[in-house]
Design a protein around this motif. Structure first.
Motif, short mmCIF file in Angstrom:
data_model
loop_
_atom_site.label_atom_id
_atom_site.label_comp_id
_atom_site.label_asym_id
_atom_site.label_seq_id
_atom_site.Cartn_x
_atom_site.Cartn_y
_atom_site.Cartn_z
N LEU A 69 0.84 -1.20 0.00
CA LEU A 69 0.00 0.00 0.00
C LEU A 69 0.87 1.25 0.00
N VAL A 70 0.52 2.24 -0.81
CA VAL A 70 1.21 3.52 -0.82
C VAL A 70 0.59 4.40 0.27
N VAL A 71 1.39 4.76 1.28
CA VAL A 71 0.87 5.61 2.36
C VAL A 71 1.24 7.08 2.18
N ASP A 72 2.25 7.35 1.35
CA ASP A 72 2.64 8.73 1.09
C ASP A 72 3.43 8.79 -0.22
N VAL A 73 3.36 9.92 -0.88
CA VAL A 73 4.07 10.13 -2.15
C VAL A 73 4.94 11.37 -2.05
N ASP A 117 -3.22 4.07 -2.92
CA ASP A 117 -3.10 3.14 -4.05
C ASP A 117 -2.37 1.87 -3.62
N ILE A 118 -2.77 0.76 -4.18
CA ILE A 118 -2.08 -0.52 -3.96
C ILE A 118 -1.30 -0.86 -5.23
N ILE A 119 -0.02 -1.17 -5.06
CA ILE A 119 0.81 -1.55 -6.21
C ILE A 119 0.69 -3.06 -6.40
N LEU A 120 -0.04 -3.45 -7.43
CA LEU A 120 -0.30 -4.87 -7.67
C LEU A 120 0.85 -5.54 -8.42
N SER A 121 1.43 -4.82 -9.39
CA SER A 121 2.51 -5.43 -10.16
C SER A 121 3.43 -4.36 -10.73
N VAL A 122 4.67 -4.76 -11.02
CA VAL A 122 5.66 -3.92 -11.68
C VAL A 122 6.14 -4.68 -12.91
N ASN A 123 5.91 -4.08 -14.08
CA ASN A 123 6.25 -4.74 -15.36
C ASN A 123 5.63 -6.14 -15.42
N GLU A 124 4.35 -6.21 -15.00
CA GLU A 124 3.54 -7.43 -15.02
C GLU A 124 4.01 -8.50 -14.03
N LYS A 125 4.95 -8.17 -13.16
CA LYS A 125 5.38 -9.10 -12.11
C LYS A 125 4.65 -8.74 -10.82
N LYS A 126 3.94 -9.73 -10.26
CA LYS A 126 3.15 -9.49 -9.07
C LYS A 126 4.01 -9.04 -7.90
N ASN A 175 6.20 -0.05 -15.73
CA ASN A 175 4.74 -0.10 -15.90
C ASN A 175 4.12 -0.71 -14.64
N LEU A 176 3.38 0.11 -13.91
CA LEU A 176 2.77 -0.32 -12.65
C LEU A 176 1.27 -0.54 -12.82
N THR A 177 0.77 -1.63 -12.23
CA THR A 177 -0.67 -1.85 -12.13
C THR A 177 -1.09 -1.46 -10.72
N LEU A 178 -2.03 -0.53 -10.63
CA LEU A 178 -2.45 0.03 -9.35
C LEU A 178 -3.92 -0.29 -9.09
N GLU A 179 -4.27 -0.29 -7.81
CA GLU A 179 -5.67 -0.45 -7.42
C GLU A 179 -5.98 0.51 -6.29
N ASN A 180 -7.05 1.27 -6.42
CA ASN A 180 -7.47 2.17 -5.36
C ASN A 180 -8.04 1.35 -4.21
N SER A 181 -7.48 1.53 -3.00
CA SER A 181 -7.88 0.70 -1.85
C SER A 181 -9.31 0.93 -1.41
N GLN A 182 -9.91 2.08 -1.79
CA GLN A 182 -11.28 2.37 -1.39
C GLN A 182 -12.29 1.90 -2.45
N GLU A 200 3.10 -2.63 4.05
CA GLU A 200 2.58 -3.95 3.69
C GLU A 200 1.26 -4.22 4.40
N LEU A 201 0.33 -4.81 3.69
CA LEU A 201 -0.94 -5.20 4.30
C LEU A 201 -1.36 -6.57 3.78
N THR A 202 -2.26 -7.18 4.52
CA THR A 202 -2.79 -8.49 4.14
C THR A 202 -4.26 -8.36 3.79
N VAL A 203 -4.64 -8.89 2.64
CA VAL A 203 -6.06 -8.96 2.27
C VAL A 203 -6.55 -10.32 2.72
N LEU A 204 -7.43 -10.31 3.71
CA LEU A 204 -7.96 -11.54 4.29
C LEU A 204 -9.37 -11.76 3.75
N SER A 205 -9.62 -12.92 3.16
CA SER A 205 -10.93 -13.19 2.57
C SER A 205 -11.49 -14.53 3.03
N TYR A 206 -12.81 -14.66 2.93
CA TYR A 206 -13.50 -15.87 3.34
C TYR A 206 -14.40 -16.32 2.19
#
Length: 380
Positions: A149-153, A168-177, A197-204, A232-238
């Motif tokens: 997770l990006v906490v500051d820029v 923003d969550i950085i999912l991948s860099v140059n398609e590498k997770k 090339n970064l793949t990002l996801e808005n945490s909200q 770093e954060l953990t996405v916990l799912s059920y």
């Protein structure tokens, strides 16, 4: 200035209401079970009667009141403090019934946490994000995925120029997770200044997008950086049906394990460093909780509802655990003496038990004052 004062006032009111509600439903558990077993309930109070009561009225044999201090609540049972063998006194009831009355408050807090966690997780698609405090990233139940997770820029950095924002969550860099800060740093440094090339996801909103970032070489750190402060954060799912059905107790167990691991690491760090700073800086009481709630309201506004409910569920869970521990003056301490009676078939002397609880209450008050003082110091 006026807005800041208003937000602080709202934070205080919300904190007081939240704590009062949790303690009141706890005491309501004692109230209902006492009534069920025929124990006379002399008073049921919302808030503490210090220095007095704002309102009181007697319905039947029980007096209901609202205390001046808007935090907490209490139930006063006939024969609870003294050895009263009179009919309908608490002390005259069989040990197992007294044990049930004592643990009823804890049971209600557990159930409330289960129900609230179920509602919150169902609303969020049966998943939640948990920060990896002190590297704690393992949970016994559910499926998990680690994210960065990006906490500051940093202003005018490559990330800032590319439009990357805090949250923003950085999912991948140059398609590498990317699943850790180390992986992000490794991928950035390996670029040697070439655009990434970064793949990002808005945490909200969970909206995904692409961004192209050009790293810049940092002479002080001797490596390439994109200009973000990551966490770093953990996405916990059920995901399974069984997990969804039992998600309340499962997620509660995960949160208790998480709190235990964090506290264990805090104490371990304090012992290793030879000072209590890690503990004093990270452990908070009521004032500290109020500060967190105020910050949530200030930053998120009406969007703070879900985080506040999450805090509420967690506090209900912790209130249950603290009360069930064998600490004098709390439910667990009282339960301990009843269990001793069940094992030995003999009641512990009422005077001895009363003095143990009185001493325990005094120690708890001292701890409360010290923790509150430490919370206040953090604001300065």
């Amino acid at each position: 200035m006026l807005l800041t004062i208003a937000i602080i006032a709202i934070g205080i009111v919300v904190t007081a209401a939240l704590i009062t509600f949790l303690v009141t439903i706890h005491e309501f558990g004692h109230f209902l079970t006492a009534k069920f077993f025929g124990v006379k309930v002399e008073e049921f109070g919302i808030g503490f009667p210090f220095p007095g009561r704002l309102w009181k009225k007697k319905f039947g044999e029980t007096e209901y009141s609202i205390g001046t201090l808007p935090a907490g609540g209490f139930v006063r049972l006939f024969g609870e403090e003294e050895e009263e063998n009179k009919p309908r006194s608490f002390s005259s009831k069989p040990a197992w019934q007294r044990a049930v009355i004592i643990v009823a408050g804890v049971f209600v807090n557990f159930v409330f946490a289960f129900v609230l966690f179920t509602a919150l997780l169902g609303f969020s698609g049966w998943k939640t994000q948990i920060p990896q405090l002190f590297g704690v990233n393992h949970f016994p139940f559910g499926s998990q995925e680690n994210q960065v997770l990006v906490v500051d820029v940093e202003k005018d950095s490559g990330a800032d120029t590319a439009g990357i924002e805090a949250g923003d969550i950085i999912l991948s860099v140059n398609e590498k997770k990317i699943e850790s800060i180390e992986e992000l740093r490794g991928g950035t440094n390996a670029s040697k200044g070439q655009a990434l090339n970064l793949t990002l996801e808005n945490s909200q909103t969970e909206e995904k997008r692409q961004a192209q970032v050009t790293p810049r070489y940092n002479e002080e750190e001797k490596r390439w950086l994109i200009g973000v402060a990551p966490s770093e954060l953990t996405v916990l799912s059920y995901p399974s049906l069984a997990e969804k059905i039992f998600v309340g107790p499962l997620h509660s167990a995960n949160m208790l394990q998480y709190q235990y691991e964090v506290m264990k690491n805090l104490f371990s760090t304090s012992v290793k460093e030879g000072n209590a700073t890690p503990i004093t800086q990270n452990v908070s009481g009521v004032v500290g909780v109020g500060g967190v709630i105020t910050q949530l309201i200030q930053v998120l506004g009406f969007g703070a509802a879900v985080p506040l409910l999450t805090v509420m569920a967690l506090l209900s869970l912790l209130l249950a655990i603290i009360n069930v521990l064998p600490i004098p003056a709390v439910d667990g301490g009282r339960l301990f003496f009843v269990l001793v009676e069940l094992v030995t078939r003999k009641k512990v002397n009422a005077t001895v038990e009363r003095w143990v609880h009185t001493a325990g209450f005094g120690i708890l008050i001292v701890l409360f004052v010290l923790i509150t003082f430490n919370d206040i110091l953090k604001f300065f």
